[in-house]
Enzyme design. Structure first.
Site, PDB file in Angstrom:
ATOM      1  N   VAL A  44       0.839  -1.203   0.000  1.00 22.75           N
ATOM      2  CA  VAL A  44       0.000   0.000   0.000  1.00 22.75           C
ATOM      3  C   VAL A  44       0.871   1.249   0.000  1.00 22.75           C
ATOM      4  CG1 VAL A  44      -1.755   1.299   1.255  1.00 22.75           C
ATOM      5  CG2 VAL A  44      -1.928  -1.188   1.121  1.00 22.75           C
ATOM      6  N   CYS A  45       1.939   1.223   0.779  1.00 24.42           N
ATOM      7  CA  CYS A  45       2.837   2.378   0.856  1.00 24.42           C
ATOM      8  C   CYS A  45       3.462   2.685  -0.498  1.00 24.42           C
ATOM      9  CB  CYS A  45       3.931   2.132   1.888  1.00 24.42           C
ATOM     10  SG  CYS A  45       3.310   1.885   3.566  1.00 24.42           S
ATOM     11  N   THR A  46       3.802   1.656  -1.248  1.00 20.07           N
ATOM     12  CA  THR A  46       4.402   1.869  -2.564  1.00 20.07           C
ATOM     13  C   THR A  46       3.418   2.562  -3.498  1.00 20.07           C
ATOM     14  OG1 THR A  46       5.799  -0.086  -2.270  1.00 20.07           O
ATOM     15  CG2 THR A  46       5.513   0.718  -4.518  1.00 20.07           C
TER      16      THR A  46
END
Length: 218
Positions: A44-46
């Protein structure tokens, strides 16, 4: 104690993927978006950091600096940026702060005061670190929001919030629900009808306490 709106944000010195900074000096006279994430090399962070990279021109148009932060180290940040760029189709040209000591995350109330990093930590150990802070040129907090680990942030909304905050600060207005640039704005209740007429020209009175006028920026 959590940070409050209009409170001066904590200053700090830190290493980043682009070199060392002193935060207040780095902000300078700009608006700033500080956004955190639980761990590098996570899905998700990417996608989120890719979304920020894709909005590079929009941040610049508004005079906004963006900077990420996590409790991973500088070398991990630099390596991860390659994945972000590949996924987003554009380079992530913003710095990512390395907060391995957790000092910054705790100062900004992203983590409990007694938080620590266990050996072999997982994103769950820093789960609350998915926060956004919009900071004004006066170094004061203007808006904050925190998302859970499994829901990516909507950076179009964060950009809209920047537009609203900048419009309110520049023109002394308030912004209604779902406002976007070019839509009518709210005249603060503290402004008399006479002063509103002098400052904004024509306006519409829905109720004595709800008056709206054209966006002064448009």
């Amino acid at each position: 104690m959590s940070l409050r709106i209009n409170q001066t944000v904590p200053d700090f010195k830190a290493d980043t993927s682009e070199g060392p900074i002193s935060f207040h000096d780095w902000i300078g006279d700009s608006w700033t978006v500080l956004f955190s994430h639980p761990k590098d090399f996570t899905p998700v962070c990417t996608t989120e950091f890719g979304a920020v990279a894709q909005l590079d021109a929009e941040w610049k148009k508004r005079g906004v600096k963006v900077i990420g932060i996590s409790v991973d180290g500088v070398e991990d940040h630099r390596k991860w940026k390659g994945d972000i760029g590949t996924f987003a189709g554009t380079e992530a040209n913003f710095p990512i702060i390395a907060d391995e000591s957790l000092d910054i995350s705790k100062a900004y109330d992203m983590l409990p005061a007694d938080a620590y990093l266990p050996d072999g930590r997982t994103p769950n150990d820093t789960a609350t670190v998915r926060s956004v802070y919009i900071i004004g040129p006066d170094k004061q907090l203007k808006l904050s929001m925190t998302y859970p680990m499994n829901v990516g942030r909507n950076f179009a909304e964060i950009l809209r919030a920047v537009d609203a905050l900048q419009t309110a600060a520049k023109h002394g207005v308030a912004l209604p629900a779902n406002w976007e640039q070019g839509r009518d704005v709210v005249i603060p209740a503290t402004v008399s009808d006479a002063d509103a007429k002098a400052k904004f020209g024509d306006f519409k009175t829905h109720f004595p306490y709800l008056r709206m006028t054209k966006d002064p920026s448009s």
